[in-house]
Motif scaffolding. Structure first.
Motif, short mmCIF file in Angstrom:
data_model
loop_
_atom_site.label_atom_id
_atom_site.label_comp_id
_atom_site.label_asym_id
_atom_site.label_seq_id
_atom_site.Cartn_x
_atom_site.Cartn_y
_atom_site.Cartn_z
N THR A 117 53.96 86.36 20.39
CA THR A 117 53.52 86.31 19.00
C THR A 117 54.18 85.14 18.29
O THR A 117 55.30 84.74 18.61
N LEU A 118 53.44 84.57 17.35
CA LEU A 118 53.97 83.51 16.51
C LEU A 118 53.83 83.97 15.07
O LEU A 118 52.71 84.20 14.61
N ASN A 119 54.94 84.15 14.39
CA ASN A 119 54.96 84.72 13.04
C ASN A 119 54.09 85.98 12.96
O ASN A 119 53.28 86.14 12.05
N GLY A 120 54.23 86.83 13.96
CA GLY A 120 53.53 88.11 13.96
C GLY A 120 52.12 88.07 14.50
O GLY A 120 51.54 89.11 14.81
N LYS A 121 51.57 86.88 14.65
CA LYS A 121 50.19 86.79 15.16
C LYS A 121 50.21 86.68 16.69
O LYS A 121 50.90 85.83 17.25
N GLN A 122 49.46 87.59 17.32
CA GLN A 122 49.46 87.56 18.79
C GLN A 122 48.62 86.41 19.32
O GLN A 122 47.47 86.23 18.92
N LEU A 123 49.20 85.64 20.22
CA LEU A 123 48.48 84.51 20.79
C LEU A 123 47.54 84.99 21.90
O LEU A 123 47.83 85.95 22.60
N GLN A 124 46.42 84.28 22.02
CA GLN A 124 45.37 84.71 22.95
C GLN A 124 45.48 83.98 24.27
O GLN A 124 45.89 82.84 24.32
N ARG A 125 45.08 84.69 25.31
CA ARG A 125 44.98 83.99 26.58
C ARG A 125 43.71 83.14 26.55
O ARG A 125 42.64 83.61 26.18
N LYS A 126 43.88 81.89 26.93
CA LYS A 126 42.69 81.01 26.98
C LYS A 126 42.35 80.86 28.44
O LYS A 126 42.69 79.88 29.08
N GLY A 127 41.69 81.89 28.97
CA GLY A 127 41.57 81.98 30.42
C GLY A 127 40.62 80.98 31.03
O GLY A 127 39.53 80.77 30.53
N ILE A 128 41.05 80.37 32.12
CA ILE A 128 40.13 79.60 32.94
C ILE A 128 39.56 80.61 33.94
O ILE A 128 40.31 81.36 34.54
N VAL A 129 38.27 80.61 34.09
CA VAL A 129 37.68 81.46 35.12
C VAL A 129 36.74 80.63 35.99
O VAL A 129 36.22 79.61 35.57
N LEU A 130 36.58 81.08 37.20
CA LEU A 130 35.57 80.49 38.07
C LEU A 130 34.58 81.58 38.45
O LEU A 130 34.92 82.76 38.46
N ASP A 180 48.72 74.00 15.74
CA ASP A 180 48.90 73.19 16.95
C ASP A 180 49.83 73.87 17.94
O ASP A 180 49.58 73.88 19.14
N LEU A 181 50.91 74.42 17.39
CA LEU A 181 51.89 75.08 18.27
C LEU A 181 51.24 76.26 18.98
O LEU A 181 51.40 76.44 20.20
N ALA A 182 50.49 77.07 18.21
CA ALA A 182 49.83 78.24 18.80
C ALA A 182 48.89 77.78 19.91
O ALA A 182 48.87 78.34 21.01
N GLU A 183 48.14 76.72 19.63
CA GLU A 183 47.18 76.24 20.61
C GLU A 183 47.88 75.73 21.88
O GLU A 183 47.45 76.00 23.00
N ASP A 184 48.97 75.00 21.68
CA ASP A 184 49.72 74.48 22.83
C ASP A 184 50.29 75.60 23.69
O ASP A 184 50.28 75.52 24.92
#
Lengths: 310, 450
Positions: B221-234, B201-205
């Motif tokens: 990064t969260l515990n070594g895992k790189q968080l992804q950009r959840k890009g909005i595009v038009l 949940d934290l990663a998603e938020d």
């Protein structure tokens, strides 16, 4: 908008009369607001209103929107002037391509029954139009759905959501009241947009109704025309010099265009008695008082058709 | 040393106790939000040192049952900032306008730390200073100091924190940045930190709320895992988004709206950023103008973004928790006016798409394949060429309107009669027979030209 295919606009006497009435008052209103308008209309292939307003109101900036399936080639071919801007798209999209922040005269002469896109159009138009702009629309006033059934309040609500008048009842869809319902919805929507806009721009934009007209071509569709002007103050009709026109209407009850069915000779007869000896005229038992009254309302605007050889 | 007299004067203390204060401060915030508040401080740092591009900047978060650590290389903060603002509760009235941050209440960092545990260290390395503040909450709560009032020495609560300068050997920081570590975690925090669903949940938020910063290139990064950009595009080629920008008072509003991918209904709607922090995501409620009309699956391609930016963050239309939009604020109502305008044209187009006789989704997908995309960061930065206009995609709107004219007729008929009618009419298929019959009716009734 396919009706231009079916009938030549120029030969519809009621439409013609309405157009001339609008012109007569617009000449006064446009001049009060300093002229220099652009005209936005749905020209079809006849462009009757374009020709009229260009020549009589001296409007040179003209935009014709056509959203039906008439090919662009045909629209261009029939355009009376090459300087008319043709926008082949439905109105809600095409209006985006017009500089609506300029003072405008719009007559959206829709041929269909009331639909959501007409409110979408209001949403675009009234967010931009400046003071002095005139908005007129015409539609078929029957409140019926796509399958030609009269609406029930539930179906109407489903279709138009919160645009519908509060407390609407089935009788509001009847012929007596349908146009009042339409008028109500338009006024509410226009006012709600202008209220929002006034808050943004710190203005006092108001919409004042001038036109509220019913007519029906012989055995044809029952049409409704509604319109008015944007100002930033209370409107005094005598300032605009239009209070002598009977068809100018700021009320809920509409003005009805009624044209008497008279022969050429009868018209000449009436003309010779008009305003001077009308009682004698009726006694001749050729035309009725009602016909004379209707004639007086419309004779300045009525068309005259002759068969000529071209 | 003089005698210390307690409460022997005419003063009734109105100060809150520190325990009460901590309880009140941390009561209404979730642990997730507390952590994101801390990250806001890192991002404020990033925007100070590299306003346009965050690449090369990192925030590393470590969460486990014993410890919580946030470490960044986003420039740190100066001793002066620490002394005047960062460790004070609430922002002083004379504080300078914050530089486009969302950390406007001056409680974020302390609130987060007090929420998580009972021992924390904050180390900051900036251009001029390198120092740390270590707080043992129990000790701090009990700390008092002696002051002299009316000639008498009295003991009062001491709310101050102490800093110490740091040498390179005791440092946790290689570059300029901030290192925050919390130990002696509260039991409920400790157990939640072990829970994978909390971490997900934290990663998603973070991916969601800080997506603008992720798009700008920061690595989290969260515990070594790189968080992804959840890009909005038009989409931005066949169609062009609606743009509007205006500054009202100290707040700049930019409204952008257009089309985006089909197939992700949960991402359709309005996104609202305040100083680049996402405060409203994929909203389809009345709040963002979805009352005329209401959101419908037909409008799935709609996406709109509003950027509110102000140096004076108090002027942003935020609720105090920074979690929502204050829809009653004047500035928000101004934006809403243009949001509605944008929606009108886009929805009108999307309504047309539904009328395509074949599968409208094929068209929607086709559009997605053919269009080029513009990211939320670019949408914010790009120069506005045409204002207040959504340009519909150019592909085949003609096809739409022609197809719009067609309806399908279907009916059942007795097979032997149909076969004989087919033979008689010399048609080759049932479909052709159906068309023939319909044309025949139109002709016989003289309806062909109507």
């Amino acid at each position: 908008m396919n009706s231009p295919k079916q009938i030549n606009y120029e030969t519809r006497p009621f439409k013609f009369t309405e157009r001339k009435m609008l012109l007569a008052s617009l000449q006064k209103v446009c001049s009060f607001y300093g002229g220099d308008y652009q005209y936005i209309g749905l020209g079809g292939i006849a462009y009757t209103d374009f020709k009229l307003f260009h020549k009589e109101l001296h409007v040179d900036n003209l935009y014709s929107i056509e959203g039906g399936n008439i090919p662009l080639e045909r629209l261009k071919f029939n355009s009376p002037y090459s300087f008319i801007n043709l926008l082949k798209n439905k109105t809600t999209i095409a209006l985006n391509d017009i500089p609506l922040e300029k003072k405008s005269l719009l007559w959206l002469d829709y041929d269909g029954v009331l639909d959501n896109y007409m409110f979408d159009d209001l949403n675009i138009i009234f967010r931009k139009l400046p003071i002095g702009s005139i908005y007129i629309f015409t539609c078929n006033r029957e409140l019926k759905d796509e399958e030609n059934n009269e609406y029930t309040t539930e179906l109407f609500k489903e279709k138009f959501g919160n645009l519908i008048p509060f407390g609407i009842e089935n009788k509001d869809f009847s012929s007596q009241n349908n146009y009042k319902t339409i008028r109500n919805m338009f006024i509410n929507h226009i006012n709600s947009i202008l209220r929002e806009r006034n808050r943004i721009e710190d203005l006092n934009f108001q919409f004042h109704q001038l036109f509220n007209i019913l007519y029906q071509e012989n055995r044809g569709a029952r049409m409704y025309t509604f319109g008015g002007i944007i100002t930033d103050n209370d409107l005094n009709l005598s300032d605009l010099d239009i209070n002598s026109f009977n068809f100018i209407n700021t009320e809920e009850n509409a003005y009805r265009i009624e044209i008497p069915n008279l022969t050429r000779k009868e018209i000449d007869l009436i003309n010779s008695y008009l305003y001077v000896n009308e009682e004698e005229l009726v006694k001749l038992n050729i035309v009725t008082k009602s016909e004379v009254d209707k004639y007086k309302e419309t004779y300045k605007y009525m068309p005259h058709y002759y068969d000529i050889r071209l | 040393m003089g005698k210390i007299i307690k409460r022997m004067n005419n003063i009734i203390q109105g100060n809150p106790t520190k325990s009460f204060f901590i309880a009140m401060l941390t009561r209404d915030i979730s642990i997730k939000d507390a952590i994101i508040d801390l990250l806001d401080n890192s991002i404020d740092g990033a925007s100070n040192i590299k306003p346009n591009d965050y690449s090369g900047l990192n925030i590393d978060i470590t969460v486990n049952k014993n410890e919580f650590i946030v470490k960044d290389n986003c420039g740190g903060f100066s001793l002066e900032t620490a002394q005047k603002y960062a460790f004070r509760f609430g922002r002083p009235d004379d504080a300078p306008k914050t530089n486009s941050t969302v950390g406007r209440f001056g409680v974020g960092m302390k609130r987060a730390l007090f929420k998580i545990g009972q021992y924390f260290e904050i180390e900051s390395k900036s251009v001029n200073d390198h120092f740390q503040v270590v707080v043992d909450v129990e000790n701090w709560k009990n700390k008092s100091k002696i002051i002299e009032e009316n000639g008498q020495k009295i003991s009062i609560d001491d709310w101050n924190f102490n800093f110490e300068h740091i040498t390179p050997d005791t440092s946790n920081l290689e570059e300029n940045g901030t290192y925050i570590s919390v130990k002696n975690l509260y039991p409920d925090v400790s157990s939640i930190f072990e829970d994978d669903s909390f971490l997900n949940d934290l990663a998603e938020d973070i991916e969601k709320l800080l997506n603008f910063s992720l798009e700008k290139g920061i690595t989290i990064t969260l515990n070594g895992k790189q968080l992804q950009r959840k890009g909005i595009v038009l989409f931005n080629e066949q169609s062009s988004p609606y743009f509007f920008e205006e500054t009202y008072g100290d707040v700049k509003i930019r409204v952008v709206a257009g089309l985006s991918y089909v197939g992700e209904p949960e991402t359709s709607g309005w996104y609202i950023y305040c100083n680049d922090r996402l405060v409203l995501e994929a909203d389809k409620s009345e709040l963002t103008g979805w009352d005329k009309p209401k959101w419908h699956i037909d409008f799935v391609m709609f996406k709109g973004i509003v950027f509110f930016d102000s140096l004076d963050t108090i002027k942003l239309p935020l609720t105090t928790t920074k979690k929502g939009i204050d829809a009653t604020s004047d500035i928000y109502k101004k934006a809403l006016f243009f949001m509605k305008e944008a929606m009108t044209s886009i929805i009108s187009f999307l309504r047309d798409v539904t009328k395509i006789d074949s599968n409208p989704n094929d068209y929607r997908k086709l559009l997605g394949e053919q269009e080029s995309k513009i990211s939320v960061v670019e949408l914010k930065a790009t120069d506005i060429i045409v204002s207040r206009k959504f340009k519909i995609p150019e592909i085949n709107i003609e096809v739409i309107s022609v197809k719009n004219d067609l309806v399908r007729i279907a009916f059942d008929a007795k097979k032997n009669k149909v076969i004989s009618a087919k033979k008689h009419s010399k048609t080759r298929s049932y479909k052709e027979l159906g068309e023939y019959v319909f044309d025949y009716y139109l002709k016989m009734e003289e309806l062909e030209n109507e």
